[in-house]
Design a protein around this motif. Structure first.
Motif, PDB file in Angstrom:
ATOM      1  N   ASP A  69       0.955  -1.232   0.101  1.00 26.00           N
ATOM      2  CA  ASP A  69       0.118  -0.073  -0.083  1.00 26.00           C
ATOM      3  C   ASP A  69       0.889   1.290  -0.068  1.00 26.00           C
ATOM      4  O   ASP A  69       1.205   1.614   0.965  1.00 26.00           O
ATOM      5  CB  ASP A  69      -1.112   0.048   1.214  1.00 26.00           C
ATOM      6  CG  ASP A  69      -2.076   1.177   1.235  1.00 26.00           C
ATOM      7  OD1 ASP A  69      -2.254   1.659   0.293  1.00 26.00           O
ATOM      8  OD2 ASP A  69      -2.007   1.772   2.214  1.00 26.00           O
ATOM      9  N   CYS A  70       1.003   1.713  -1.286  1.00 32.76           N
ATOM     10  CA  CYS A  70       1.670   3.002  -1.308  1.00 32.76           C
ATOM     11  C   CYS A  70       0.829   4.100  -2.279  1.00 32.76           C
ATOM     12  O   CYS A  70       0.007   3.566  -2.838  1.00 32.76           O
ATOM     13  CB  CYS A  70       3.229   2.903  -1.831  1.00 32.76           C
ATOM     14  SG  CYS A  70       4.304   2.151  -0.831  1.00 32.76           S
ATOM     15  N   HIS A  71       1.350   5.207  -2.437  1.00 33.32           N
ATOM     16  CA  HIS A  71       0.369   6.169  -3.014  1.00 33.32           C
ATOM     17  C   HIS A  71       1.181   7.052  -4.229  1.00 33.32           C
ATOM     18  O   HIS A  71       2.389   7.632  -3.779  1.00 33.32           O
ATOM     19  CB  HIS A  71      -0.305   6.962  -2.237  1.00 33.32           C
ATOM     20  CG  HIS A  71      -1.193   6.245  -1.314  1.00 33.32           C
ATOM     21  ND1 HIS A  71      -2.585   5.664  -1.566  1.00 33.32           N
ATOM     22  CD2 HIS A  71      -1.348   5.639  -0.267  1.00 33.32           C
ATOM     23  CE1 HIS A  71      -3.280   4.969  -0.772  1.00 33.32           C
ATOM     24  NE2 HIS A  71      -2.232   4.900   0.402  1.00 33.32           N
ATOM     25  N   VAL A 112      -5.114  -9.194   2.494  1.00 32.64           N
ATOM     26  CA  VAL A 112      -5.444  -7.810   3.216  1.00 32.64           C
ATOM     27  C   VAL A 112      -4.097  -7.134   3.182  1.00 32.64           C
ATOM     28  O   VAL A 112      -3.047  -7.458   3.639  1.00 32.64           O
ATOM     29  CB  VAL A 112      -5.831  -8.111   4.620  1.00 32.64           C
ATOM     30  CG1 VAL A 112      -6.128  -6.615   5.333  1.00 32.64           C
ATOM     31  CG2 VAL A 112      -7.234  -9.088   4.910  1.00 32.64           C
ATOM     32  N   CYS A 113      -4.351  -6.016   2.385  1.00 31.55           N
ATOM     33  CA  CYS A 113      -3.018  -5.189   2.431  1.00 31.55           C
ATOM     34  C   CYS A 113      -3.172  -4.199   3.742  1.00 31.55           C
ATOM     35  O   CYS A 113      -3.721  -3.365   4.106  1.00 31.55           O
ATOM     36  CB  CYS A 113      -3.207  -4.013   1.264  1.00 31.55           C
ATOM     37  SG  CYS A 113      -3.097  -5.014  -0.048  1.00 31.55           S
ATOM     38  N   HIS A 165      -9.963   0.326  -1.509  1.00 33.23           N
ATOM     39  CA  HIS A 165      -9.387   1.173  -0.388  1.00 33.23           C
ATOM     40  C   HIS A 165     -10.032   2.065   0.410  1.00 33.23           C
ATOM     41  O   HIS A 165     -11.034   2.528  -0.135  1.00 33.23           O
ATOM     42  CB  HIS A 165      -8.098   1.826  -1.438  1.00 33.23           C
ATOM     43  CG  HIS A 165      -6.976   2.203  -0.565  1.00 33.23           C
ATOM     44  ND1 HIS A 165      -7.173   3.228   0.434  1.00 33.23           N
ATOM     45  CD2 HIS A 165      -5.743   1.763  -0.470  1.00 33.23           C
ATOM     46  CE1 HIS A 165      -6.129   3.754   1.046  1.00 33.23           C
ATOM     47  NE2 HIS A 165      -5.223   2.945   0.236  1.00 33.23           N
ATOM     48  N   SER A 166      -9.491   2.128   1.841  1.00 36.00           N
ATOM     49  CA  SER A 166     -10.324   2.954   2.533  1.00 36.00           C
ATOM     50  C   SER A 166     -10.199   4.543   1.974  1.00 36.00           C
ATOM     51  O   SER A 166      -9.397   4.831   1.398  1.00 36.00           O
ATOM     52  CB  SER A 166      -9.672   2.897   3.844  1.00 36.00           C
ATOM     53  OG  SER A 166      -8.422   3.502   3.986  1.00 36.00           O
ATOM     54  N   GLY A 167     -11.379   5.254   2.366  1.00 36.01           N
ATOM     55  CA  GLY A 167     -11.422   6.661   1.880  1.00 36.01           C
ATOM     56  C   GLY A 167     -12.887   6.777   1.525  1.00 36.01           C
ATOM     57  O   GLY A 167     -13.296   7.954   2.257  1.00 36.01           O
ATOM     58  N   ARG A 212      -8.710 -12.855  -7.557  1.00 35.66           N
ATOM     59  CA  ARG A 212      -8.137 -12.564  -6.515  1.00 35.66           C
ATOM     60  C   ARG A 212      -8.778 -11.085  -5.708  1.00 35.66           C
ATOM     61  O   ARG A 212      -8.780 -10.105  -6.690  1.00 35.66           O
ATOM     62  CB  ARG A 212      -6.570 -12.529  -6.298  1.00 35.66           C
ATOM     63  CG  ARG A 212      -6.128 -13.991  -6.320  1.00 35.66           C
ATOM     64  CD  ARG A 212      -4.465 -13.948  -6.092  1.00 35.66           C
ATOM     65  NE  ARG A 212      -3.935 -15.283  -6.020  1.00 35.66           N
ATOM     66  CZ  ARG A 212      -2.708 -15.450  -5.985  1.00 35.66           C
ATOM     67  NH1 ARG A 212      -1.788 -14.374  -5.781  1.00 35.66           N
ATOM     68  NH2 ARG A 212      -2.247 -16.789  -5.565  1.00 35.66           N
ATOM     69  N   PHE A 213      -8.844 -11.152  -4.712  1.00 31.35           N
ATOM     70  CA  PHE A 213      -9.460  -9.800  -3.854  1.00 31.35           C
ATOM     71  C   PHE A 213      -8.878  -9.298  -3.096  1.00 31.35           C
ATOM     72  O   PHE A 213      -8.552 -10.066  -1.966  1.00 31.35           O
ATOM     73  CB  PHE A 213     -11.271 -10.268  -3.831  1.00 31.35           C
ATOM     74  CG  PHE A 213     -11.644  -8.963  -3.114  1.00 31.35           C
ATOM     75  CD1 PHE A 213     -12.197  -7.791  -3.920  1.00 31.35           C
ATOM     76  CD2 PHE A 213     -12.025  -8.769  -1.712  1.00 31.35           C
ATOM     77  CE1 PHE A 213     -12.768  -6.521  -3.235  1.00 31.35           C
ATOM     78  CE2 PHE A 213     -12.539  -7.736  -1.120  1.00 31.35           C
ATOM     79  CZ  PHE A 213     -13.144  -6.595  -1.720  1.00 31.35           C
ATOM     80  N   GLY A 214      -8.428  -7.964  -2.800  1.00 31.27           N
ATOM     81  CA  GLY A 214      -7.980  -7.558  -1.529  1.00 31.27           C
ATOM     82  C   GLY A 214      -8.608  -6.165  -1.109  1.00 31.27           C
ATOM     83  O   GLY A 214      -9.307  -5.814  -1.586  1.00 31.27           O
ATOM     84  N   VAL A 215      -8.500  -6.015   0.296  1.00 31.44           N
ATOM     85  CA  VAL A 215      -8.813  -4.909   0.858  1.00 31.44           C
ATOM     86  C   VAL A 215      -7.737  -4.011   1.522  1.00 31.44           C
ATOM     87  O   VAL A 215      -6.757  -4.717   2.168  1.00 31.44           O
ATOM     88  CB  VAL A 215      -9.887  -5.432   2.171  1.00 31.44           C
ATOM     89  CG1 VAL A 215     -10.270  -3.977   2.808  1.00 31.44           C
ATOM     90  CG2 VAL A 215     -10.848  -6.105   1.696  1.00 31.44           C
ATOM     91  N   ALA A 216      -7.617  -3.042   1.124  1.00 29.95           N
ATOM     92  CA  ALA A 216      -6.166  -2.181   1.395  1.00 29.95           C
ATOM     93  C   ALA A 216      -6.732  -0.840   2.416  1.00 29.95           C
ATOM     94  O   ALA A 216      -7.732  -0.408   2.479  1.00 29.95           O
ATOM     95  CB  ALA A 216      -5.832  -1.597   0.311  1.00 29.95           C
ATOM     96  N   GLU A 217      -5.471  -0.820   3.106  1.00 29.75           N
ATOM     97  CA  GLU A 217      -5.545   0.490   4.403  1.00 29.75           C
ATOM     98  C   GLU A 217      -6.866   0.252   5.100  1.00 29.75           C
ATOM     99  O   GLU A 217      -7.496   1.523   5.531  1.00 29.75           O
ATOM    100  CB  GLU A 217      -5.335   1.527   3.677  1.00 29.75           C
ATOM    101  CG  GLU A 217      -4.807   2.555   4.713  1.00 29.75           C
ATOM    102  CD  GLU A 217      -4.225   3.825   3.925  1.00 29.75           C
ATOM    103  OE1 GLU A 217      -4.614   4.929   4.833  1.00 29.75           O
ATOM    104  OE2 GLU A 217      -3.963   3.992   2.897  1.00 29.75           O
ATOM    105  N   SER A 218      -7.339  -0.702   5.699  1.00 25.77           N
ATOM    106  CA  SER A 218      -8.407  -0.991   6.421  1.00 25.77           C
ATOM    107  C   SER A 218      -8.254  -1.954   7.564  1.00 25.77           C
ATOM    108  O   SER A 218      -9.201  -2.481   8.393  1.00 25.77           O
ATOM    109  CB  SER A 218      -9.545  -1.431   5.644  1.00 25.77           C
ATOM    110  OG  SER A 218     -10.052  -0.798   4.895  1.00 25.77           O
TER     111      SER A 218
END
Length: 442
Positions: free
Chosen positions: A28-30, A320-321, A225-227, A269-275
């Protein structure tokens, strides 16, 4: 991720290379351009609307300050103290300098480098605020502009970056599928969909099946991703937003799982980031108990869409990221699944570990077995996102911290033994005799 029960989702107990530096991959980078610089990447027919969007920036910033989402004093100090490093949000050379300093060999790149002033927002707000209530045409236009720039950005050092394409999945399915293939052809490696669909069909709707199929076909993991969150419901009560903002990205998981999307598309494949990942153990416990016949679920009809227990789908297809992975979450890793936890630095956001990642890793991982640390800090992410670990190995040897630098002892026997009971128990609802059959299916 495996196709077996939770008890097999553990790491080996021995380590033959204690002094080898870690290959660290941040999941998780931006990155993102200063917003006005997206113009060349945006189709010209949308330039007028883009100018209107730019003209509303000051108003959006003032509203964020009023709601408490933006702290004026913090913002001033943050930009002053980190002016050079923050250029890494869009400058490739500066970015490599910052990653090297943190010991991070490779990264997964989400949008919105600036999480304080939103100065790098993608056109029409389709970055981390991507949601189902945006104008479909403008949303896709803004997403394409960011994806075009991001493809250029990651191409300079492709072995170190996996670019996450923005995907307004609630738009016309054919157009969404076309953008998946275009993004893949341009060199991007993953897809970010809205965590909220608002008035659009929910993700259990079969209209999305071509999208999931295309993602699986191209080998591009799909992430939230959270937000985004329904901020209009919160009034001035920021605490409500903070309490819910990590729930919305997780919500699509159970929509995809219970509706059989993972069963129909085993390559997805499914991922949830920054949560975080603190919510996953109880969720798995609850869903497995329903599926495997807990007393409270016997009155329900069989879950015909599923052929295995929910935790088995998670181990096979979900990750999960877990940005800034917390000690409490690491203590639950045998319930979550070691290979399901992908660490992230959140560079260059202030709530992340940059620019003190090495110190943060030492405080967090000092008593975690080395082999498990290697999985969570990089190797699991390499498998999910397709990084070439052989190409990254020389870089990791140069910049990566060693286990000793993280305070992990050379003699791992005591460390491994200290976690033995937790590891053997794993998912207690499966290993403790709660059910006679694991229900992993055929």
């Amino acid at each position: 991720m495996t196709d077996d029960s939770a008890t097999s989702n553990t790491a080996p107990q021995g380590d033959t290379s204690h002094q080898d530096p870690y290959l660290i991959i941040s999941s998780d980078c931006h990155a993102g351009l200063p917003t006005e610089r997206y113009r060349p990447y945006l189709d010209s027919r949308y330039h007028r609307q883009f100018d209107e969007f730019l003209g509303q920036r000051d108003a959006r910033r003032e509203e964020a300050t009023r709601l408490g989402i933006r702290n004026e004093a913090f913002a001033e100090k943050w930009f002053h103290d980190n002016e050079e490093g923050l250029r890494g949000g869009w400058d490739p050379a500066q970015r490599l300098k910052e990653l090297d300093g943190d010991g991070v060999a490779a990264e997964v790149v989400f949008p919105d480098a600036d999480a304080v002033d939103s100065g790098t927002a993608a056109p029409f707000g389709v970055g981390l605020g991507l949601s189902g209530d945006q104008d479909p045409e403008l949303g896709m236009a803004g997403a394409r502009a960011h994806n075009r720039w991001l493809a250029e950005f990651v191409s300079e050092n492709p072995e170190r970056h996996c670019g996450v394409a923005l995907l307004p999945v609630t738009a016309d399915p054919a157009e969404v599928v076309a953008e998946i293939h275009r993004a893949r052809a341009s060199g991007l490696g993953a897809l970010m969909i809205p965590s909220m669909w608002v008035d659009a069909p929910a993700y259990h709707d079969r209209r999305y099946d071509p999208v999931w199929a295309a993602a699986a076909e191209t080998g591009m993991p799909v992430l939230t991703h959270s937000g985004a969150a329904p901020r209009q419901e919160y009034g001035d009560h920021l605490g409500i937003y903070v309490s819910e903002v990590t729930w919305w990205p997780a919500r699509p998981l159970w929509f995809l799982l219970w509706s059989g999307v993972f069963e129909r598309h085993p390559g997805l494949r499914f991922g949830v980031a920054e949560s975080g990942c603190w919510w996953l153990p109880n969720l798995l416990w609850f869903m497995d108990r329903l599926y495997l016949g807990a007393h409270g679920g016997k009155k329900l009809s069989p879950f015909a869409e599923l052929r295995r227990a929910p935790s088995a789908y998670v181990d096979r297809q979900v990750f999960v990221c877990a940005t800034n992975t917390k000690r409490r979450e690491l203590a639950q890793r045998y319930e979550i699944g070691v290979d399901n936890i992908l660490w992230g630095s959140d560079f260059p956001h202030p709530e992340g570990t940059w620019p003190a990642t090495r110190d943060w890793l030492r405080r967090t991982f000092h008593d975690i077995p080395v082999d498990e640390t290697r999985r969570m800090l990089g190797l699991a992410a390499a498998e999910v996102f397709g990084f070439d670990t052989e190409r990254l190995a020389p870089l990791a040897r140069r910049i990566g911290p060693t286990p000793a630098e993280l305070g992990q002892p050379a003699d791992q026997a005591a460390v491994v033994a200290s976690w033995a009971r937790s590891r053997e128990t794993g998912r207690h609802w499966l290993t403790g005799g709660d059910f006679p059959v694991l229900g992993t299916g055929a």
